[in-house]
Design a protein around this motif. Structure first.
Motif, PDB file in Angstrom:
ATOM      1  N   LEU A 154       0.782  19.476  49.586  1.00 45.16           N
ATOM      2  CA  LEU A 154       0.266  19.818  50.914  1.00 45.16           C
ATOM      3  C   LEU A 154      -0.030  18.592  51.779  1.00 45.16           C
ATOM      4  CD1 LEU A 154      -2.228  22.678  49.902  1.00 45.16           C
ATOM      5  CD2 LEU A 154       0.002  22.942  51.035  1.00 45.16           C
ATOM      6  N   TYR A 155       0.048  17.395  51.197  1.00 42.18           N
ATOM      7  CA  TYR A 155      -0.344  16.218  51.976  1.00 42.18           C
ATOM      8  C   TYR A 155       0.540  16.009  53.205  1.00 42.18           C
ATOM      9  CZ  TYR A 155      -2.395  11.735  53.086  1.00 42.18           C
ATOM     10  OH  TYR A 155      -3.059  10.725  53.739  1.00 42.18           O
ATOM     11  N   GLY A 156       1.767  16.461  53.127  1.00 43.02           N
ATOM     12  CA  GLY A 156       2.667  16.342  54.286  1.00 43.02           C
ATOM     13  C   GLY A 156       2.202  17.135  55.488  1.00 43.02           C
ATOM     14  N   ARG A 157       1.263  18.053  55.293  1.00 38.91           N
ATOM     15  CA  ARG A 157       0.752  18.861  56.399  1.00 38.91           C
ATOM     16  C   ARG A 157      -0.375  18.173  57.167  1.00 38.91           C
ATOM     17  NH1 ARG A 157       1.352  24.684  56.358  1.00 38.91           N
ATOM     18  NH2 ARG A 157       2.981  25.318  54.905  1.00 38.91           N
ATOM     19  N   VAL A 158      -1.020  17.170  56.561  1.00 39.19           N
ATOM     20  CA  VAL A 158      -2.130  16.509  57.243  1.00 39.19           C
ATOM     21  C   VAL A 158      -1.616  15.342  58.077  1.00 39.19           C
ATOM     22  CG1 VAL A 158      -3.708  17.203  55.406  1.00 39.19           C
ATOM     23  CG2 VAL A 158      -2.709  14.900  55.360  1.00 39.19           C
ATOM     24  N   ARG A 159      -2.449  14.874  58.978  1.00 38.69           N
ATOM     25  CA  ARG A 159      -2.008  13.784  59.856  1.00 38.69           C
ATOM     26  C   ARG A 159      -2.004  12.457  59.101  1.00 38.69           C
ATOM     27  NH1 ARG A 159      -5.484  10.147  61.011  1.00 38.69           N
ATOM     28  NH2 ARG A 159      -7.724  10.458  61.142  1.00 38.69           N
ATOM     29  N   GLU A 160      -1.274  11.498  59.622  1.00 40.22           N
ATOM     30  CA  GLU A 160      -1.215  10.161  59.019  1.00 40.22           C
ATOM     31  C   GLU A 160      -2.612   9.557  58.993  1.00 40.22           C
ATOM     32  OE1 GLU A 160       1.060   5.846  59.658  1.00 40.22           O
ATOM     33  OE2 GLU A 160       1.491   7.558  60.984  1.00 40.22           O
TER      34      GLU A 160
END
Length: 306
Positions: free
Chosen positions: A213-219
């Protein structure tokens, strides 16, 4: 204002919890005598405010409140906890949300039946009137996500024009498996995702959920997932996975609000500038300790404010 003197704001639900403690969970269509029954102020954001205050972080609650005996009980309990209520939206014509909770003494489990007839959530218009200068951290319990995204955008604009020491940290909790809530993922500096949501996406461990799911959060954001007796994991912008074991009590008594306790304890530490590893461990310790007794008040004794 010095940053550490600024408050933490929690935005979300407050409701009345009617808690029936039973020896063991009753069978359907039977008559069961309770060991005890109590009223308790509940709701994710409300509970997190309680824990933050007990740990020594000054905080405020923003949510909706109706009128009547239940609302009076809630209001007075907020006041006893020294939680700022200046941002509460009053809806006298509405009915207070209620959660009926069956708490099993034999297992420590809690079964919740919630009703909310007509009390609306606070809106972006309500939030537009908030003086942001008084806060160092704002936490959103994921609810009316369309409006909450607009609230968060206002904080981002505030941060853009503020000195680094005056910028507000944004955190969001995505607990329920509701599609509209998933738009909150890219809007938090810190994102708490629940075990239920992780499983909804097909992940069977906290580590797998964070990586998936980390790809869903912002940089640059931090993603955190607690997994009950398995402890909790976190993944920050450095790409290093952090884990903390659980700290179960000697006897499991009351798990109601354990997740809200974990979130608040992590926010309490991160807002003080400690490492992610230390904050995660502290969150698990406080949540574990809370599961060993009813309510929250003993947390101030177990973890006295520094």
């Amino acid at each position: 204002m010095e940053r550490q003197k600024k408050k933490i704001l929690c935005v979300g639900l407050v409701c009345l919890d009617v808690i029936s403690v039973v020896g063991e969970f009753p069978e359907e269509d039977t008559d069961t005598r309770c060991l005890s029954q109590r009223w308790q102020r509940g709701g994710n954001a409300s509970n997190s405010c309680t824990v933050l205050t007990l740990l020594g972080s000054p905080c405020a609650f923003m949510g909706s409140l109706s009128a009547g005996p239940a609302a009076n009980f809630i209001f007075e309990d907020f006041q006893k906890s020294n939680i700022d209520l200046s941002l509460v939206a009053e809806h006298a014509q509405c009915i207070t949300p209620v959660s009926l909770v069956i708490s099993s003494a034999s297992t420590g489990s809690r079964t919740i039946m919630h009703t909310n007839s007509n009390l609306p959530d606070v809106t972006a218009d309500d939030f537009s009137k908030v003086d942001l200068h008084q806060f160092r951290w704002i936490h959103w319990e994921g609810r009316n996500a369309d409006d909450q995204v607009k609230m968060i955008e206002r904080v981002k604009q505030f941060n853009t024009s503020s000195a680094p020491e005056d910028r507000i940290t944004i955190s969001v909790e995505i607990e329920k498996t509701r599609e509209p809530l998933y738009q909150l993922f890219p809007h938090g500096d810190v994102v708490f995702v629940s075990k239920d949501v992780a499983r909804h996406f097909g992940f069977q461990t906290a580590e797998a959920a964070l990586k998936g799911l980390y790809g869903r959060v912002r940089e640059g954001a931090t993603l955190i997932c607690a997994w009950a007796e398995k402890g909790a994991d976190a993944l920050g912008p450095d790409g290093v996975l952090v884990h903390s074991d659980a700290f179960p009590p000697d006897s499991l008594v009351d798990t109601l609000g354990a997740g809200d306790t974990f979130n608040a304890a992590v926010i309490h530490k991160l807002s003080d500038g400690v490492s992610l590893t230390e904050a995660l461990s502290f969150g698990c310790k406080v949540a574990g300790k809370k599961c060993g007794f009813h309510g929250y008040d003993r947390l101030a004794v177990e973890f006295p404010p520094e």
